[in-house]
Design a protein around this motif. Structure first.
Motif, PDB file in Angstrom:
ATOM      1  N   ALA A 155      30.565 -22.562  79.245  1.00  0.00           N
ATOM      2  CA  ALA A 155      30.484 -22.686  77.789  1.00  0.00           C
ATOM      3  C   ALA A 155      29.024 -22.834  77.391  1.00  0.00           C
ATOM      4  CB  ALA A 155      31.294 -23.888  77.303  1.00  0.00           C
ATOM      5  N   ASP A 156      28.603 -22.102  76.363  1.00  0.00           N
ATOM      6  CA  ASP A 156      27.196 -22.196  75.966  1.00  0.00           C
ATOM      7  C   ASP A 156      27.002 -22.825  74.585  1.00  0.00           C
ATOM      8  OD1 ASP A 156      27.941 -20.121  74.278  1.00  0.00           O
ATOM      9  OD2 ASP A 156      26.452 -18.688  75.021  1.00  0.00           O
ATOM     10  N   MET A 157      28.082 -23.400  74.022  1.00  0.00           N
ATOM     11  CA  MET A 157      27.942 -24.151  72.776  1.00  0.00           C
ATOM     12  C   MET A 157      28.651 -25.498  72.874  1.00  0.00           C
ATOM     13  SD  MET A 157      25.903 -22.691  70.705  1.00  0.00           S
ATOM     14  CE  MET A 157      26.213 -23.703  69.274  1.00  0.00           C
ATOM     15  N   TYR A 158      28.664 -26.064  74.079  1.00  0.00           N
ATOM     16  CA  TYR A 158      29.252 -27.388  74.309  1.00  0.00           C
ATOM     17  C   TYR A 158      28.161 -28.440  74.114  1.00  0.00           C
ATOM     18  CZ  TYR A 158      31.974 -31.117  76.543  1.00  0.00           C
ATOM     19  OH  TYR A 158      32.654 -32.286  76.804  1.00  0.00           O
ATOM     20  N   GLN A 159      28.405 -29.432  73.243  1.00  0.00           N
ATOM     21  CA  GLN A 159      27.388 -30.388  72.847  1.00  0.00           C
ATOM     22  C   GLN A 159      27.740 -31.818  73.273  1.00  0.00           C
ATOM     23  OE1 GLN A 159      27.712 -28.150  68.688  1.00  0.00           O
ATOM     24  NE2 GLN A 159      26.267 -29.843  68.527  1.00  0.00           N
ATOM     25  N   GLN A 160      26.720 -32.629  73.501  1.00  0.00           N
ATOM     26  CA  GLN A 160      26.954 -34.046  73.673  1.00  0.00           C
ATOM     27  C   GLN A 160      27.580 -34.591  72.394  1.00  0.00           C
ATOM     28  OE1 GLN A 160      22.311 -34.549  73.418  1.00  0.00           O
ATOM     29  NE2 GLN A 160      23.167 -36.596  73.505  1.00  0.00           N
ATOM     30  N   SER A 161      28.397 -35.616  72.504  1.00  0.00           N
ATOM     31  CA  SER A 161      29.074 -36.153  71.324  1.00  0.00           C
ATOM     32  C   SER A 161      28.150 -36.974  70.445  1.00  0.00           C
ATOM     33  CB  SER A 161      30.274 -37.015  71.744  1.00  0.00           C
ATOM     34  OG  SER A 161      31.347 -36.205  72.163  1.00  0.00           O
ATOM     35  N   VAL A 162      27.150 -37.615  71.053  1.00  0.00           N
ATOM     36  CA  VAL A 162      26.281 -38.543  70.343  1.00  0.00           C
ATOM     37  C   VAL A 162      24.836 -38.235  70.728  1.00  0.00           C
ATOM     38  CG1 VAL A 162      25.940 -40.956  69.712  1.00  0.00           C
ATOM     39  CG2 VAL A 162      28.095 -40.258  70.778  1.00  0.00           C
ATOM     40  N   ILE A 163      23.934 -38.254  69.742  1.00  0.00           N
ATOM     41  CA  ILE A 163      22.514 -38.036  70.039  1.00  0.00           C
ATOM     42  C   ILE A 163      21.964 -39.356  70.575  1.00  0.00           C
ATOM     43  CG2 ILE A 163      20.300 -37.239  69.123  1.00  0.00           C
ATOM     44  CD1 ILE A 163      21.898 -35.879  66.889  1.00  0.00           C
ATOM     45  N   ALA A 164      22.375 -39.677  71.775  1.00  0.00           N
ATOM     46  CA  ALA A 164      22.071 -40.985  72.352  1.00  0.00           C
ATOM     47  C   ALA A 164      22.346 -40.926  73.849  1.00  0.00           C
ATOM     48  CB  ALA A 164      22.904 -42.080  71.675  1.00  0.00           C
ATOM     49  N   SER A 165      22.427 -42.072  74.467  1.00  0.00           N
ATOM     50  CA  SER A 165      22.445 -42.198  75.916  1.00  0.00           C
ATOM     51  C   SER A 165      23.858 -42.151  76.506  1.00  0.00           C
ATOM     52  CB  SER A 165      21.741 -43.502  76.299  1.00  0.00           C
ATOM     53  OG  SER A 165      22.265 -44.581  75.541  1.00  0.00           O
ATOM     54  N   THR A 166      23.972 -42.606  77.748  1.00  0.00           N
ATOM     55  CA  THR A 166      25.191 -42.432  78.530  1.00  0.00           C
ATOM     56  C   THR A 166      26.411 -43.108  77.932  1.00  0.00           C
ATOM     57  OG1 THR A 166      24.097 -42.047  80.650  1.00  0.00           O
ATOM     58  CG2 THR A 166      26.257 -43.102  80.724  1.00  0.00           C
ATOM     59  N   THR A 167      26.349 -44.406  77.703  1.00  0.00           N
ATOM     60  CA  THR A 167      27.542 -45.152  77.303  1.00  0.00           C
ATOM     61  C   THR A 167      28.202 -44.572  76.058  1.00  0.00           C
ATOM     62  OG1 THR A 167      26.825 -47.194  78.375  1.00  0.00           O
ATOM     63  CG2 THR A 167      28.422 -47.406  76.593  1.00  0.00           C
ATOM     64  N   PRO A 168      27.471 -44.328  74.959  1.00  0.00           N
ATOM     65  CA  PRO A 168      28.150 -43.770  73.783  1.00  0.00           C
ATOM     66  C   PRO A 168      28.866 -42.452  74.075  1.00  0.00           C
ATOM     67  CG  PRO A 168      25.922 -44.461  73.228  1.00  0.00           C
ATOM     68  CD  PRO A 168      26.043 -44.561  74.711  1.00  0.00           C
ATOM     69  N   ASN A 169      28.257 -41.603  74.896  1.00  0.00           N
ATOM     70  CA  ASN A 169      28.869 -40.316  75.184  1.00  0.00           C
ATOM     71  C   ASN A 169      30.081 -40.452  76.085  1.00  0.00           C
ATOM     72  OD1 ASN A 169      27.376 -37.889  73.957  1.00  0.00           O
ATOM     73  ND2 ASN A 169      25.723 -39.272  74.579  1.00  0.00           N
ATOM     74  N   ARG A 170      30.051 -41.356  77.030  1.00  0.00           N
ATOM     75  CA  ARG A 170      31.229 -41.561  77.869  1.00  0.00           C
ATOM     76  C   ARG A 170      32.329 -42.300  77.112  1.00  0.00           C
ATOM     77  NH1 ARG A 170      30.727 -40.653  83.633  1.00  0.00           N
ATOM     78  NH2 ARG A 170      28.763 -39.543  83.969  1.00  0.00           N
ATOM     79  N   VAL A 171      31.954 -43.139  76.161  1.00  0.00           N
ATOM     80  CA  VAL A 171      32.947 -43.752  75.280  1.00  0.00           C
ATOM     81  C   VAL A 171      33.680 -42.670  74.496  1.00  0.00           C
ATOM     82  CG1 VAL A 171      33.180 -45.128  73.163  1.00  0.00           C
ATOM     83  CG2 VAL A 171      31.904 -46.033  75.106  1.00  0.00           C
ATOM     84  N   SER A 172      32.925 -41.700  73.978  1.00  0.00           N
ATOM     85  CA  SER A 172      33.543 -40.599  73.244  1.00  0.00           C
ATOM     86  C   SER A 172      34.403 -39.741  74.163  1.00  0.00           C
ATOM     87  CB  SER A 172      32.459 -39.747  72.577  1.00  0.00           C
ATOM     88  OG  SER A 172      33.016 -38.742  71.782  1.00  0.00           O
ATOM     89  N   TRP A 173      33.932 -39.494  75.371  1.00  0.00           N
ATOM     90  CA  TRP A 173      34.687 -38.718  76.364  1.00  0.00           C
ATOM     91  C   TRP A 173      36.047 -39.351  76.656  1.00  0.00           C
ATOM     92  CZ3 TRP A 173      34.190 -39.624  82.175  1.00  0.00           C
ATOM     93  CH2 TRP A 173      34.740 -38.577  82.925  1.00  0.00           C
ATOM     94  N   PHE A 174      36.089 -40.673  76.668  1.00  0.00           N
ATOM     95  CA  PHE A 174      37.303 -41.394  77.058  1.00  0.00           C
ATOM     96  C   PHE A 174      38.177 -41.760  75.864  1.00  0.00           C
ATOM     97  CE2 PHE A 174      39.544 -45.006  79.231  1.00  0.00           C
ATOM     98  CZ  PHE A 174      40.016 -44.282  80.315  1.00  0.00           C
ATOM     99  N   SER A 175      37.567 -41.848  74.665  1.00  0.00           N
ATOM    100  CA  SER A 175      38.341 -42.318  73.520  1.00  0.00           C
ATOM    101  C   SER A 175      38.288 -41.407  72.303  1.00  0.00           C
ATOM    102  CB  SER A 175      37.859 -43.714  73.103  1.00  0.00           C
ATOM    103  OG  SER A 175      36.601 -43.637  72.434  1.00  0.00           O
ATOM    104  N   GLY A 176      37.256 -40.537  72.214  1.00  0.00           N
ATOM    105  CA  GLY A 176      37.148 -39.626  71.086  1.00  0.00           C
ATOM    106  C   GLY A 176      36.286 -40.109  69.951  1.00  0.00           C
TER     107      GLY A 176
END
Length: 621
Positions: A155-176
């Motif tokens: 995929a070439d338009m897949y984005q991080q969920s948060v313009i921030a570090s690991t924890t916020p993005n993994r929180v989004s990965w696990f909870s949305g």
């Protein structure tokens, strides 16, 4: 010609692979989600053929600027030799291939990355993060990553969920969600998570509070009787999202929440479960720190881990009904040239007044692009998936999959704009034509271990090379030496987005630029005829998922009019619709209430519809 009603039963000729009977999303029985650390799309795959990389024909040019965002601002504190920095190959001098494996670039934090974004001008990576943020690898440095991504679908338009570090993005990965104000959660459920905070209480009012207390997707699975498991070793880099949520922290040791989400069953348990065909329906994989690819941990060591997971899945008892998604949590301070696709200003659950009082009113995400690829029999064969997606997309995929199997496992935690605008990834798959063959991927070298058997490749690298950051090539760059792309192509899946040179084909016919019109030509085997190369320009703006585009020729930039003639200026061109038929069937191209149809080697406009295959191509000519 093929009528629309018959398209679902007439696509085998488009994709001539050995297949079994047509299937559906319900054929999936296992979903495996594996997330690595801290790498950006351009940084890993900017040179890859057939993706939105360094040959992007729609690259952003800011108002008042004669240069694209590939040219990052450089001030006198960085260099007096130039006022710009182009993306640069980290081993451009030819003798840095080993030390750049353990090099570190910039910051992955909120401040540095919003600074680099610079209000969507996206031009401050060198000044407000670091000049190393603009460095990239090539295939020679990442042969396994390239092999896996290109063996299946990248995929070439897949984005991080948060313009921030690991924890916020993994929180989004696990909870949305990260509980941005105006979203589905309330402040007393943990406040907005934009930093790696694991200290009880809040860093600022309703910001970076710990622990978190909204419902995770694993709990939805648990309630619905869907089996799931987090696979992790004791060395998990602190990356396990359940550990940050109250229900898991308070769960009894004998409870299913604890046993499935908080125990250290180990990756060897995952490998044995795959082999035996006893995987749960949903698996999350948390890798060890040293193999996570988080700088200075080496990409080549992470490649070995990825290959272990991929080999286990593809050789296991259930490969024929398993989907493996490999993603990265955030960019790690590495830059990307594509300004994030995001919501309009003021969107509830997405925008916030910067709690650090640096950037004013900002969107929390989605952020910059990340590497992402899907391994399954339905994504085989070197495709590129072009839809806007982020970590919530993996949850949305599971919702659609489980619904296809008769289970309603819909989370209410994803903010409304993101639910509406982020892909559910389903269009990346062709369930009508599974391909069970396994591509040949270069073999990864086993990571180095010390006398105690612990992974220590990064430590050996750092000890061997006290300097791991090459000199920045200030004033030494040209576009031809910096903006490198491999030659080649990838077939497109998903709704269309900008950023690629495209070839549209139906059977042996390709849309082809003539003297002053667009007609039919003979398709080339490698889709490399420049006269058949077009660029799409999204209308009306990036804030909407719309299938309307202007289309221009790659030969001279002229736009296609409603009668298929070529005209100067986008305002004189027509508005085209490009409709994805899904399930690998191709696209319907429409203009002025008619469809562009291939008939007897000619291109005509009519009421019938042709399914056009789209290829994203990258060639030097």
């Amino acid at each position: 010609m093929v009528r629309l009603a018959a398209l679902a039963h007439a696509v085998a000729w488009l994709y001539p692979t050995a297949t079994l009977a047509a299937g559906s999303l319900a054929d999936v029985n296992h979903v495996v989600l594996f997330m690595q650390e801290n790498r950006a799309f351009d940084h890993y795959f900017g040179t890859m053929a057939g993706v939105r990389g360094f040959s992007d024909p729609n690259v952003q040019v800011n108002p008042g600027s004669a240069r694209s965002v590939f040219y990052q601002d450089v001030n006198a504190t960085l260099s007096n030799a130039t006022n710009y920095l182009l993306p640069w190959y980290l081993n451009y001098q030819g003798n840095w291939s080993d030390p750049i494996q353990c090099m570190v670039a910039g910051s992955n934090g909120w401040q540095a990355n919003h600074g680099a974004l610079n209000g969507d001008l996206n031009n401050k990576w060198a000044e407000d993060n670091t000049p190393y943020s603009w460095g990239y690898y090539k295939r020679a440095d990442l042969p396994v990553h390239f092999g896996i991504a290109e063996g299946w679908t990248v995929a070439d338009m897949y984005q991080q969920s948060v313009i921030a570090s690991t924890t916020p993005n993994r929180v989004s990965w696990f909870s949305g969600s990260i509980n941005c104000p105006g979203g589905p959660q309330t402040p007393d459920q943990g406040g907005m998570t934009i930093d790696n905070s694991e200290t009880p209480g809040c860093e600022l009012p309703n910001t970076n509070c710990y622990p978190l207390n909204w419902k995770t997707y694993a709990e939805y699975l648990q309630d619905a009787g869907i089996t799931w498991q987090v696979y992790q070793d004791t060395d998990n880099f602190g990356d396990n999202p359940p550990a940050w949520f109250v229900p898991f922290q308070n769960a009894a040791n004998t409870s299913e929440l604890y046993q499935r989400g908080m125990t250290f069953v180990g990756l060897d348990k995952f490998y044995s479960d795959v082999k035996a065909g006893t995987l749960p329906q949903v698996s999350w994989i948390i890798g060890p720190a040293e193999l996570s690819e988080h700088p200075p941990y080496q990409p080549k060591d992470g490649a070995w881990l990825q290959q272990q997971v991929v080999n286990a899945v593809t050789s296991g008892a259930s490969y024929n009904d398993t989907v493996l998604m490999i993603s990265y949590d955030e960019t790690g301070g590495w830059g990307d040239h594509v300004t994030p696709y995001h919501s309009p200003q003021g969107t509830a659950g997405e925008w916030v007044q910067d709690p650090y009082d640096m950037f004013g009113d900002v969107y929390t995400g989605p952020g910059f692009r990340l590497p992402f690829y899907i391994i399954s029999p339905w994504t085989r064969g070197g495709k590129v998936f072009t839809e806007h997606a982020d970590h919530s997309s993996q949850l949305k995929f599971m919702e659609q999959w489980l619904a296809a199997k008769g289970n309603d496992v819909t989370t209410t935690q994803i903010p409304p704009w993101r639910r509406e605008h982020m892909s559910d990834l389903v269009n990346a798959f062709d369930f009508s034509s599974p391909d069970y063959s396994i591509p040949i991927v270069p073999a990864a070298d086993a990571p180095h271990t010390n006398a105690q058997g612990q992974w220590d490749g990064y430590a050996v690298c750092e000890a061997t090379y006290p300097v791991t950051q090459p000199p920045v090539p200030y004033g030494q760059q040209t576009t031809s030496s910096s903006l490198l792309s491999e030659d080649g192509f990838k077939q497109v899946r998903g709704y269309m987005t900008e950023g690629r040179f495209l070839v549209f084909e139906s059977g042996s016919t390709a849309l082809t630029r003539g003297n002053n019109t667009v007609g039919a030509g003979v398709a080339s085997a490698n889709h490399d005829n420049k006269m058949q190369r077009f660029v799409v320009h999204q209308l009306p703006d990036m804030q909407s998922n719309t299938n309307t585009f202007a289309i221009s020729s790659a030969v001279d930039g002229k736009f296609v009019a409603a009668d298929m003639s070529l005209v100067s200026g986008q305002t004189n061109g027509a508005t085209f619709t490009i409709t994805d038929l899904g399930n690998g069937q191709g696209y319907i191209l429409g203009v002025g209430g008619k469809n562009i149809t291939s008939s007897n080697g000619k291109v005509v406009l009519g009421s019938d519809a042709t399914a056009w295959s789209a290829y994203s191509v990258t060639y030097a000519n």
